[in-house]
Design a protein around this motif. Structure first.
Motif, PDB file in Angstrom:
ATOM      1  N   GLN A  93       1.049  -0.992  -0.198  1.00 31.06           N
ATOM      2  CA  GLN A  93      -0.125   0.292  -0.456  1.00 31.06           C
ATOM      3  C   GLN A  93       1.061   1.213  -0.094  1.00 31.06           C
ATOM      4  O   GLN A  93       2.082   1.231   0.923  1.00 31.06           O
ATOM      5  N   PRO A  94       0.016   2.155  -0.521  1.00 29.12           N
ATOM      6  CA  PRO A  94       1.233   3.730  -0.640  1.00 29.12           C
ATOM      7  C   PRO A  94       2.010   4.389   0.852  1.00 29.12           C
ATOM      8  O   PRO A  94       0.648   3.848   1.651  1.00 29.12           O
ATOM      9  N   LYS A  95       2.639   4.630   0.824  1.00 27.50           N
ATOM     10  CA  LYS A  95       3.757   4.318   2.131  1.00 27.50           C
ATOM     11  C   LYS A  95       3.416   6.714   2.306  1.00 27.50           C
ATOM     12  O   LYS A  95       3.509   7.413   1.474  1.00 27.50           O
ATOM     13  N   GLY A  96       1.913   7.535   3.275  1.00 24.72           N
ATOM     14  CA  GLY A  96       1.976   8.606   2.650  1.00 24.72           C
ATOM     15  C   GLY A  96       0.701   9.091   2.317  1.00 24.72           C
ATOM     16  O   GLY A  96       0.187   7.727   1.743  1.00 24.72           O
ATOM     17  N   LYS A  97       0.214   9.865   1.909  1.00 17.34           N
ATOM     18  CA  LYS A  97      -0.995  10.465   1.225  1.00 17.34           C
ATOM     19  C   LYS A  97      -0.950  10.355  -0.256  1.00 17.34           C
ATOM     20  O   LYS A  97       0.316  10.169  -0.954  1.00 17.34           O
ATOM     21  N   VAL A  98      -2.216   9.707  -0.882  1.00 14.59           N
ATOM     22  CA  VAL A  98      -2.413   9.762  -2.180  1.00 14.59           C
ATOM     23  C   VAL A  98      -2.182  11.430  -3.158  1.00 14.59           C
ATOM     24  O   VAL A  98      -3.259  11.421  -1.903  1.00 14.59           O
ATOM     25  N   THR A  99      -1.962  12.059  -3.827  1.00 11.27           N
ATOM     26  CA  THR A  99      -2.205  12.886  -4.270  1.00 11.27           C
ATOM     27  C   THR A  99      -2.818  12.983  -5.583  1.00 11.27           C
ATOM     28  O   THR A  99      -2.511  12.292  -7.158  1.00 11.27           O
ATOM     29  N   PHE A 100      -4.222  13.553  -5.645  1.00 13.32           N
ATOM     30  CA  PHE A 100      -5.090  14.009  -6.631  1.00 13.32           C
ATOM     31  C   PHE A 100      -4.425  15.790  -7.623  1.00 13.32           C
ATOM     32  O   PHE A 100      -5.096  16.057  -6.467  1.00 13.32           O
ATOM     33  N   SER A 101      -4.627  15.118  -8.891  1.00  9.86           N
ATOM     34  CA  SER A 101      -4.243  16.918  -9.616  1.00  9.86           C
ATOM     35  C   SER A 101      -5.178  17.023 -10.283  1.00  9.86           C
ATOM     36  O   SER A 101      -4.875  16.078 -11.247  1.00  9.86           O
ATOM     37  N   LEU A 102      -6.099  18.226 -10.076  1.00  7.64           N
ATOM     38  CA  LEU A 102      -6.685  18.440 -11.277  1.00  7.64           C
ATOM     39  C   LEU A 102      -6.451  19.218 -12.457  1.00  7.64           C
ATOM     40  O   LEU A 102      -5.171  19.980 -12.303  1.00  7.64           O
ATOM     41  N   TRP A 103      -6.184  18.830 -13.846  1.00  5.42           N
ATOM     42  CA  TRP A 103      -6.418  19.217 -15.356  1.00  5.42           C
ATOM     43  C   TRP A 103      -7.492  19.413 -15.869  1.00  5.42           C
ATOM     44  O   TRP A 103      -8.736  18.614 -15.778  1.00  5.42           O
ATOM     45  N   SER A 104      -7.937  20.130 -17.013  1.00  3.47           N
ATOM     46  CA  SER A 104      -8.444  20.429 -17.397  1.00  3.47           C
ATOM     47  C   SER A 104      -8.152  20.176 -19.577  1.00  3.47           C
ATOM     48  O   SER A 104      -6.657  20.259 -19.091  1.00  3.47           O
ATOM     49  N   ILE A 105      -8.843  19.799 -20.145  1.00  2.00           N
ATOM     50  CA  ILE A 105      -8.276  19.932 -21.419  1.00  2.00           C
ATOM     51  C   ILE A 105      -9.760  21.111 -22.301  1.00  2.00           C
ATOM     52  O   ILE A 105     -10.719  20.504 -22.650  1.00  2.00           O
ATOM     53  N   TYR A 106      -9.261  21.753 -23.449  1.00  2.00           N
ATOM     54  CA  TYR A 106      -9.744  22.453 -23.799  1.00  2.00           C
ATOM     55  C   TYR A 106      -9.646  23.079 -25.287  1.00  2.00           C
ATOM     56  O   TYR A 106      -8.723  23.308 -25.057  1.00  2.00           O
ATOM     57  N   ASN A 107      -9.833  22.087 -25.878  1.00  4.83           N
ATOM     58  CA  ASN A 107      -9.469  22.756 -27.918  1.00  4.83           C
ATOM     59  C   ASN A 107      -8.145  21.731 -27.354  1.00  4.83           C
ATOM     60  O   ASN A 107      -7.028  22.735 -28.691  1.00  4.83           O
ATOM     61  N   ASP A 108      -7.910  20.758 -27.326  1.00  8.08           N
ATOM     62  CA  ASP A 108      -7.065  20.880 -27.464  1.00  8.08           C
ATOM     63  C   ASP A 108      -5.799  20.833 -26.617  1.00  8.08           C
ATOM     64  O   ASP A 108      -4.675  20.596 -26.471  1.00  8.08           O
ATOM     65  N   ASN A 109      -5.849  21.802 -25.280  1.00  6.56           N
ATOM     66  CA  ASN A 109      -5.131  22.343 -24.750  1.00  6.56           C
ATOM     67  C   ASN A 109      -5.162  21.596 -23.460  1.00  6.56           C
ATOM     68  O   ASN A 109      -6.234  21.913 -22.737  1.00  6.56           O
ATOM     69  N   LYS A 110      -4.257  21.158 -22.773  1.00  6.48           N
ATOM     70  CA  LYS A 110      -4.468  20.795 -20.962  1.00  6.48           C
ATOM     71  C   LYS A 110      -3.694  21.814 -20.647  1.00  6.48           C
ATOM     72  O   LYS A 110      -2.766  21.947 -20.408  1.00  6.48           O
ATOM     73  N   THR A 111      -4.463  22.064 -19.280  1.00  9.32           N
ATOM     74  CA  THR A 111      -4.357  23.462 -18.089  1.00  9.32           C
ATOM     75  C   THR A 111      -3.893  22.573 -17.295  1.00  9.32           C
ATOM     76  O   THR A 111      -4.574  21.654 -16.596  1.00  9.32           O
ATOM     77  N   ASP A 112      -3.093  22.543 -16.171  1.00 10.49           N
ATOM     78  CA  ASP A 112      -3.119  22.556 -14.765  1.00 10.49           C
ATOM     79  C   ASP A 112      -3.461  22.981 -14.285  1.00 10.49           C
ATOM     80  O   ASP A 112      -3.674  25.198 -14.110  1.00 10.49           O
ATOM     81  N   LEU A 113      -4.772  23.284 -13.497  1.00  7.71           N
ATOM     82  CA  LEU A 113      -5.698  23.878 -12.681  1.00  7.71           C
ATOM     83  C   LEU A 113      -4.707  24.481 -11.205  1.00  7.71           C
ATOM     84  O   LEU A 113      -5.823  24.518 -10.586  1.00  7.71           O
ATOM     85  N   HIS A 114      -3.767  23.853 -10.937  1.00  9.20           N
ATOM     86  CA  HIS A 114      -3.683  24.176  -9.616  1.00  9.20           C
ATOM     87  C   HIS A 114      -4.255  23.466  -8.736  1.00  9.20           C
ATOM     88  O   HIS A 114      -4.148  24.832  -7.556  1.00  9.20           O
ATOM     89  N   HIS A 115      -4.944  22.278  -8.383  1.00  8.81           N
ATOM     90  CA  HIS A 115      -6.111  22.361  -7.532  1.00  8.81           C
ATOM     91  C   HIS A 115      -5.312  21.451  -7.079  1.00  8.81           C
ATOM     92  O   HIS A 115      -5.745  19.893  -8.050  1.00  8.81           O
TER      93      HIS A 115
END
Length: 234
Positions: A93-115
């Motif tokens: 099992q993972p040691k420590g916390k697991v991180t979820f990072s939000l991204w979006s795709i619009y007009n084929d461009n990927k954007t890191d939403l920094h959340h």
């Protein structure tokens, strides 16, 4: 030897006592350079030694992640939280916390939403919630540029110690309205019953309105809904 013009050819030519092919070396230069070899070009194959194979050990991942996905419900919308989940497909099992990072795709461009959110694994599963912040370009087109039919995809990246990063399945927003199931509750005289509590199979509780109605949005792709319990008003 002089010619008729009085020029001495021995000044410019070779010694007439020596053969033109014979070479002489002054004694002071004899022996200099003997035993040396001319330098070889840097790229000469003769100069290069056989390459030594270096075994580069690839990073060993002892934790495996799979099935990362959003779990939307009837309340899923922009700027609201949506449940996210990922499974642990390994004994470790993972040691420590697991991180979820939000991204979006619009007009084929990927954007890191920094959340990001972080949670611990429990029983081989990690659950969290991500707030579906607007993609800036989508927001501008949808609300200011009159493009009402455009959509934006969200996905998230999952990171854990000793695990390879994976990406979730996409979630398309805005969500298309699913099929609606309407329930109407009346008494024996045909009067509408307000305050009827209906518990669905997923644990969600709905209460009938003044017209005795409850509307339930079926899950994506579902043709039916499951009812767990109905409680009539006292």
């Amino acid at each position: 030897m002089e010619n008729k013009y009085g020029l001495n050819w021995r000044v410019w030519g070779n010694d007439d006592k020596k053969s033109s092919s014979e070479k002489t070396t002054p004694k002071i230069l004899e022996g200099i350079g003997t035993g040396w070899s001319s330098p070889k070009p840097k790229n000469s194959q003769v100069e290069c030694e056989e390459p030594v194979e270096q075994q580069v050990s690839e990073k060993q991942y002892t934790v495996r992640l799979k099935n990362a996905k959003f779990v939307p419900d009837e309340n899923t919308d922009f700027n609201k939280t949506c449940k996210v989940i990922v499974e642990i497909d390994s004994q470790e099992q993972p040691k420590g916390k697991v991180t979820f990072s939000l991204w979006s795709i619009y007009n084929d461009n990927k954007t890191d939403l920094h959340h990001e959110t972080q949670e611990y694994a429990q029983n081989g599963v990690v659950e969290s919630k991500l707030e579906l912040y607007y993609d800036e370009k989508y927001y501008e087109d949808s609300y200011f540029n009159g493009k009402k039919d455009v959509t934006v995809d969200y996905f998230f990246k999952v990171n854990a110690k000793n695990a390879r990063e994976i990406e979730s399945e996409p979630l398309t927003m805005p969500r298309c309205a699913g099929k609606t199931c309407k329930m109407v509750f009346q008494d024996g005289n045909g009067n509408n019953l307000q305050g009827v509590n209906v518990t669905m199979g997923d644990g969600t509780v709905y209460t009938s309105n003044g017209q005795g109605e409850i509307e339930v949005v079926a899950p994506d792709g579902a043709e039916t809904v499951s009812v767990e319990k109905i409680e009539m008003p006292v």
